[in-house]
Design a protein around this motif. Sequence first.
Motif, PDB file in Angstrom:
ATOM      1  N   UNK A  33      10.132 -11.396  45.384  1.00 41.56           N
ATOM      2  CA  UNK A  33       9.613 -12.710  45.736  1.00 41.56           C
ATOM      3  C   UNK A  33       9.238 -12.843  47.210  1.00 41.56           C
ATOM      4  N   UNK A  34       9.830 -12.053  48.090  1.00 41.04           N
ATOM      5  CA  UNK A  34       9.534 -12.174  49.518  1.00 41.04           C
ATOM      6  C   UNK A  34       8.597 -11.096  50.033  1.00 41.04           C
ATOM      7  N   UNK A  35       8.136 -10.190  49.187  1.00 41.38           N
ATOM      8  CA  UNK A  35       7.352  -9.055  49.660  1.00 41.38           C
ATOM      9  C   UNK A  35       6.022  -9.486  50.276  1.00 41.38           C
ATOM     10  N   UNK A  36       5.286 -10.328  49.565  1.00 39.26           N
ATOM     11  CA  UNK A  36       3.968 -10.725  50.061  1.00 39.26           C
ATOM     12  C   UNK A  36       4.101 -11.601  51.295  1.00 39.26           C
ATOM     13  N   UNK A  37       5.035 -12.537  51.279  1.00 42.56           N
ATOM     14  CA  UNK A  37       5.211 -13.419  52.438  1.00 42.56           C
ATOM     15  C   UNK A  37       5.619 -12.633  53.671  1.00 42.56           C
ATOM     16  N   UNK A  38       6.549 -11.698  53.508  1.00 42.91           N
ATOM     17  CA  UNK A  38       6.969 -10.878  54.640  1.00 42.91           C
ATOM     18  C   UNK A  38       5.812 -10.034  55.165  1.00 42.91           C
ATOM     19  N   UNK A  39       5.000  -9.530  54.259  1.00 40.41           N
ATOM     20  CA  UNK A  39       3.863  -8.721  54.683  1.00 40.41           C
ATOM     21  C   UNK A  39       2.853  -9.570  55.456  1.00 40.41           C
ATOM     22  N   UNK A  40       2.581 -10.770  54.973  1.00 39.12           N
ATOM     23  CA  UNK A  40       1.638 -11.641  55.670  1.00 39.12           C
ATOM     24  C   UNK A  40       2.177 -12.074  57.027  1.00 39.12           C
ATOM     25  N   UNK A  41       3.476 -12.210  57.144  1.00 36.98           N
ATOM     26  CA  UNK A  41       4.061 -12.530  58.441  1.00 36.98           C
ATOM     27  C   UNK A  41       3.903 -11.368  59.411  1.00 36.98           C
ATOM     28  N   UNK A  42       3.886 -10.136  58.891  1.00 37.86           N
ATOM     29  CA  UNK A  42       3.605  -8.983  59.741  1.00 37.86           C
ATOM     30  C   UNK A  42       2.158  -9.012  60.226  1.00 37.86           C
ATOM     31  N   UNK A  43       1.266  -9.487  59.365  1.00 36.35           N
ATOM     32  CA  UNK A  43      -0.122  -9.637  59.774  1.00 36.35           C
ATOM     33  C   UNK A  43      -0.233 -10.677  60.886  1.00 36.35           C
ATOM     34  N   UNK A  44       0.574 -11.730  60.789  1.00 34.17           N
ATOM     35  CA  UNK A  44       0.568 -12.776  61.811  1.00 34.17           C
ATOM     36  C   UNK A  44       1.291 -12.353  63.070  1.00 34.17           C
ATOM     37  N   UNK A  45       2.179 -11.393  62.963  1.00 42.01           N
ATOM     38  CA  UNK A  45       3.053 -11.031  64.070  1.00 42.01           C
ATOM     39  C   UNK A  45       2.233 -10.527  65.242  1.00 42.01           C
ATOM     40  N   UNK A  46       2.423 -11.145  66.393  1.00 44.05           N
ATOM     41  CA  UNK A  46       1.677 -10.728  67.572  1.00 44.05           C
ATOM     42  C   UNK A  46       2.435  -9.712  68.405  1.00 44.05           C
ATOM     43  N   UNK A  47       3.481  -9.119  67.805  1.00 45.86           N
ATOM     44  CA  UNK A  47       4.339  -8.209  68.568  1.00 45.86           C
ATOM     45  C   UNK A  47       4.012  -6.770  68.264  1.00 45.86           C
ATOM     46  N   UNK A  48       4.289  -5.921  69.214  1.00 44.18           N
ATOM     47  CA  UNK A  48       4.178  -4.493  69.010  1.00 44.18           C
ATOM     48  C   UNK A  48       5.548  -3.885  68.981  1.00 44.18           C
ATOM     49  N   UNK A  49       5.938  -3.272  70.079  1.00 36.94           N
ATOM     50  CA  UNK A  49       7.213  -2.572  70.131  1.00 36.94           C
ATOM     51  C   UNK A  49       8.299  -3.408  70.788  1.00 36.94           C
ATOM     52  N   UNK A  50       8.091  -4.716  71.004  1.00 33.85           N
ATOM     53  CA  UNK A  50       9.099  -5.545  71.639  1.00 33.85           C
ATOM     54  C   UNK A  50      10.234  -5.812  70.669  1.00 33.85           C
ATOM     55  N   UNK A  51      11.478  -5.532  71.029  1.00 40.36           N
ATOM     56  CA  UNK A  51      12.591  -5.787  70.118  1.00 40.36           C
ATOM     57  C   UNK A  51      12.690  -7.252  69.745  1.00 40.36           C
ATOM     58  N   UNK A  52      13.224  -7.515  68.568  1.00 38.85           N
ATOM     59  CA  UNK A  52      13.283  -8.880  68.059  1.00 38.85           C
ATOM     60  C   UNK A  52      14.094  -9.792  68.965  1.00 38.85           C
ATOM     61  N   UNK A  53      15.138  -9.244  69.641  1.00 35.61           N
ATOM     62  CA  UNK A  53      15.994 -10.112  70.449  1.00 35.61           C
ATOM     63  C   UNK A  53      15.291 -10.588  71.725  1.00 35.61           C
ATOM     64  N   UNK A  54      14.123  -9.993  72.039  1.00 32.71           N
ATOM     65  CA  UNK A  54      13.399 -10.409  73.227  1.00 32.71           C
ATOM     66  C   UNK A  54      12.178 -11.266  72.887  1.00 32.71           C
ATOM     67  N   UNK A  55      11.968 -11.589  71.634  1.00 32.99           N
ATOM     68  CA  UNK A  55      10.697 -12.178  71.250  1.00 32.99           C
ATOM     69  C   UNK A  55      10.557 -13.654  71.614  1.00 32.99           C
ATOM     70  N   UNK A  56      11.631 -14.313  71.996  1.00 40.93           N
ATOM     71  CA  UNK A  56      11.535 -15.716  72.339  1.00 40.93           C
ATOM     72  C   UNK A  56      11.847 -15.960  73.810  1.00 40.93           C
ATOM     73  N   UNK A  57      11.701 -14.938  74.655  1.00 44.06           N
ATOM     74  CA  UNK A  57      11.987 -15.088  76.075  1.00 44.06           C
ATOM     75  C   UNK A  57      10.703 -15.404  76.820  1.00 44.06           C
ATOM     76  N   UNK A  58      10.783 -16.365  77.736  1.00 42.17           N
ATOM     77  CA  UNK A  58       9.643 -16.616  78.603  1.00 42.17           C
ATOM     78  C   UNK A  58       9.939 -16.212  80.038  1.00 42.17           C
ATOM     79  N   UNK A  59      11.220 -16.066  80.398  1.00 40.57           N
ATOM     80  CA  UNK A  59      11.607 -15.583  81.718  1.00 40.57           C
ATOM     81  C   UNK A  59      12.736 -14.571  81.540  1.00 40.57           C
ATOM     82  N   UNK A  60      12.720 -13.552  82.371  1.00 41.16           N
ATOM     83  CA  UNK A  60      13.768 -12.541  82.319  1.00 41.16           C
ATOM     84  C   UNK A  60      14.194 -12.259  83.750  1.00 41.16           C
TER      85      UNK A  60
END
Length: 293
Positions: A99-126
């Motif tokens: 049930x989640x295969x297509x939605x997860x795949x489409x979210x990968x299409x939307x994903x604007x990330x490359x090799x950035x780890x998930x724990x850093x994806x919501x940081x605006x300052x470091x």
Amino acid sequence: MHITQLNRECLLHLFSFLDKDSRKNLARTCPQLQDVFEDPALWPLLHFRSLTELKKDNFLLSPALRSLSICWHSSRVQVCSIEDWLKSAFQRSICSRHESLVSDFLLQVCDRWGSVPARFRHLSWVRPANKSQEPRPMPTIGLYGLEAVWFCVLPEEGYHCLQKALYTPNRNLHNSTGRCPNLESLTLSGCGHVTDDCLGRLLCSCLRLRTLRLENCARVTNRTLVAAAAHGRALQTLHVDFCRNVSAAGLRRLRAACPRLALRAEHSATMIPDQAPRSPPAPGQAVRKLLLR
């Protein structure tokens, strides 16, 4: 003459005649062919005939993707189309596997990330671990309008690694990462678990999308039509065929908002939409009704 002696253009041309599995098998033979396999120019079109193909690593998602289609024609599509509150335990177990295969795949299409780890994806300052130094500005990399500014204390080495990950392009992005902002055509058929939220997010991300074809997507409602009117700036063609939760009123509003849009809704507005779950009668309610009679 060995195949590896051919130039890159010839190798890309040869790869273009192969299906996804054959490309992957050929790429495993040597690093040079693996590099050709990972070339985004090889992957402007992707077509999947079953949901299990989405879990394979025999394709590449990249900004070069122009056309994507997921067409699942299986008897299990009928099970997916049943309303959740009407499904039996056995039917729910069937749907839980995919049930989640297509939605997860489409979210990968939307994903604007490359090799950035998930724990850093919501940081605006470091900032580094040395608190005496000022926080270093980083690009705002929240997914959809970051409302709060986040800080993360990192070692100096970790800061440079994160900075390198943010600014270094990564071509070796398989089906787990990568965003496709240049997607122009999307076809979904028999994807009964795709939701309005997922399609709305895709419309927000893929601003060059011109054609959206939806067929037998039971959970698509008028909210997708609203998202198409609000975010489908380049959208020229929209098909919502056999989508039972799309109403005639929603189609009229979309036609009024986007008169130039080529809209087709075969049988959608005439099908019976989903019904609200029926709560079971409370204990003793049936007895009281019988006594009142």
